[in-house]
Design an enzyme around this catalytic site. Structure first.
Site, PDB file in Angstrom:
ATOM      1  N   HIS A 155       0.835  -1.215   0.000  1.00 22.93           N
ATOM      2  CA  HIS A 155       0.000   0.000   0.000  1.00 22.93           C
ATOM      3  C   HIS A 155       0.869   1.266   0.000  1.00 22.93           C
ATOM      4  CE1 HIS A 155      -3.367  -2.667   1.187  1.00 22.93           C
ATOM      5  NE2 HIS A 155      -2.430  -3.239   1.918  1.00 22.93           N
ATOM      6  N   SER A 276      15.130  21.428 -15.682  1.00 26.68           N
ATOM      7  CA  SER A 276      13.899  22.179 -15.908  1.00 26.68           C
ATOM      8  C   SER A 276      14.262  23.475 -16.609  1.00 26.68           C
ATOM      9  CB  SER A 276      13.239  22.464 -14.558  1.00 26.68           C
ATOM     10  OG  SER A 276      12.432  23.612 -14.653  1.00 26.68           O
ATOM     11  N   LYS A 282      16.357  21.714 -10.473  1.00 29.08           N
ATOM     12  CA  LYS A 282      15.699  20.437 -10.725  1.00 29.08           C
ATOM     13  C   LYS A 282      16.483  19.457 -11.577  1.00 29.08           C
ATOM     14  CE  LYS A 282      11.583  19.728 -10.590  1.00 29.08           C
ATOM     15  NZ  LYS A 282      10.284  19.489 -11.160  1.00 29.08           N
ATOM     16  N   GLU A 289       9.789   8.674 -16.727  1.00 27.25           N
ATOM     17  CA  GLU A 289       8.432   9.202 -16.930  1.00 27.25           C
ATOM     18  C   GLU A 289       7.922   8.901 -18.335  1.00 27.25           C
ATOM     19  OE1 GLU A 289       7.893  13.210 -14.473  1.00 27.25           O
ATOM     20  OE2 GLU A 289       9.732  13.169 -15.627  1.00 27.25           O
TER      21      GLU A 289
END
Ligand code: ARG
Length: 458
Positions: A155, A276, A282, A289
């Site tokens: 979970h 970024s 970043k 992704e």
């Protein structure tokens, strides 16, 4: 005007021509189309259907067309529809009338089925070897971090300590099943359709066994109608690809999570990350992704083939031309994902200090405490209850379990003794000493087994 418009009085409408043409994407079948044609020409000559000299001329022409294509000198023409007609027309242009003999005892229907099977067979080999390389990267990462402990999750809540190597080997197993699926699909792909003609077989004395041998096929199709109308081998590849990318997408998700500041278990190498455009601090795990994102298009391609096939009558119908873009896209996407993943995994940096810290928090040893009580005679259900109360007490005190005193333990059960303090992450791992468990010696064996499997080759 295409040279198969003999019975028509008009040229094709330009829009209809471009609507029906597939050359824009099926040109990549050329090596298979040419290999199939060479085998076919040889067979025709062996059977005395065309002369040896004509076959040699045809084969010479086909080989030089292959060179033209490879050199980028070939002019693909949409008005010639597809790769088959483009090559045949060029052949006739190069060697003259004799080129027109190549299509004896053959139809584009068995020709395209052949090309797709040859293409798929090669794609399967490449996929299996790319999977194998990724498995190698996973095993190498596991081996070089063999002592690293992470929280295992259920979970997405910290559950029990596990070895990182054990977690990585879970992906090894998934990929192993993917390999099996692709290999199974290869068996059913490895069937020669050539010789089925348009749908009914051909009215010449051909030798299909010879064709199969020439083209390295395991079997010869048993039914000409089936051979030209079936594309289930492509659907099988797509379905194995969908399962495979689903596995990769889960791995991708973990890479995204684990490289976030919230987890901070791993760092993706600079070569596999991007910055970024606005936030200079970043480092984004874009490769992972995108793999997660591309899962959608691979599922979509499976759906489009299943849907395209579901309502068409036997035998060949033009709808089936729509198998190509979806199939090629799946192969390209899957291969690219597997390749970039192998690189990303083999350059991944693990942060054992952070995973070690995470294991210390979150009461991951609670199950071990319950097991401890069970071994002292407490039934599991009440042991579970006792430990649940103990954990909530510790949480209120803001203490880890190993910071509690024996007297505190004893307030929850008299069965707790001095030896409860010997329960550690290490003892928890070592206790899971079953086949398939995370005990270090079991994981070591599993790594040895994985290495053995890998030595067997793709
Ligand atoms: N381009 C066609 C395809 O991909 C080749 C077969 C054409 N056959 C035909 N009878 N029009 O399906």
């Amino acid at each position: 005007m295409s040279h198969i418009r003999g019975r028509f009085e008009k040229d094709a409408d330009k829009r209809a021509e471009s609507y029906t043409a597939s050359i824009r994407y099926d040109w990549c079948l050329y090596p298979h189309d040419i290999a199939g044609s060479i085998a076919h020409a040889r067979m025709l000559a062996r059977q005395g259907i065309i002369s040896k000299q004509d076959a040699d001329t045809i084969i010479g022409g086909l080989n030089s067309i292959k060179e033209e294509i490879e050199q980028g000198d070939f002019d693909f023409k949409p008005e010639l529809e597809d790769i088959h007609m483009n090559i045949e027309a060029r052949l006739i242009e190069k060697v003259g009338e004799v080129g027109g003999k190549l299509h004896t005892a053959r139809s584009r229907n068995d020709q395209v089925a052949l090309d797709m099977r040859l293409f798929a067979r090669e794609a399967i080999s490449q996929t299996v070897s790319a999977l194998h390389t990724l498995q190698q990267a996973l095993v190498t990462l596991a081996e070089s971090n063999v002592e690293v402990v992470i929280p295992g999750y259920t979970h997405l809540q910290r559950a029990q300590p596990v070895l990182l190597a054990h977690h990585l080997l879970a992906y090894f197993e998934m990929l192993e099943r993917d390999i099996e699926r692709f290999k199974c699909c290869r068996q059913r792909t490895d069937v020669l359709p050539l010789g089925s003609g348009a749908l009914a077989g051909v009215a010449h004395n051909i030798d299909r066994e010879f064709l199969a041998k020439e083209l390295g096929f395991d079997q010869v199709s048993r039914n000409s109608i089936d051979a030209v109308s079936d594309r289930d081998f492509l659907i099988e590849y797509q379905s194995a690809a969908s399962i495979c990318i689903m596995h990769l997408s889960r791995l991708a998700e973990e890479i995204v999570l684990w490289s976030s500041a919230e987890f901070d278990f791993i760092e993706v190498d600079d070569a596999y990350a991007t910055g970024s455009s606005i936030m200079p601090q970043k480092k984004n795990p874009d490769v992972a992704e995108l793999a997660r994102g591309k899962t959608g298009r691979i599922y979509g391609n499976l759906m489009s083939l299943l849907t395209m096939m579901k309502g068409i009558p036997l035998a060949y119908v033009r709808d089936m031309q729509e198998d190509k873009e979806a199939f090629f896209d799946t192969v390209d996407t899957l291969l690219a994902t597997l390749e970039v993943f192998a690189g990303m995994i083999s350059t991944l940096r693990v942060k054992p200090e952070n995973t070690g810290r995470a294991v210390q928090h979150g009461y991951l040893l609670a199950t071990d405490l319950a097991d401890y009580l069970v071994k002292k005679g407490e039934p599991f259900r009440s042991a579970h209850d006792i430990v649940a109360r103990l954990v909530s007490y510790a949480a209120r005190q803001e203490k880890a379990l190993n910071e509690l005193k024996l007297s505190e333990y004893r307030e929850f059960s008299p069965r707790f003794d001095e030896d409860v303090l010997a329960i550690t992450v290490e003892s928890s791992l070592a206790a899971r000493d079953n086949f398939g468990g995370t005990a270090p010696k079991r994981v070591e064996q599993a790594l040895t087994e994985a290495r053995k499997t890998l030595r067997g080759g793709p």
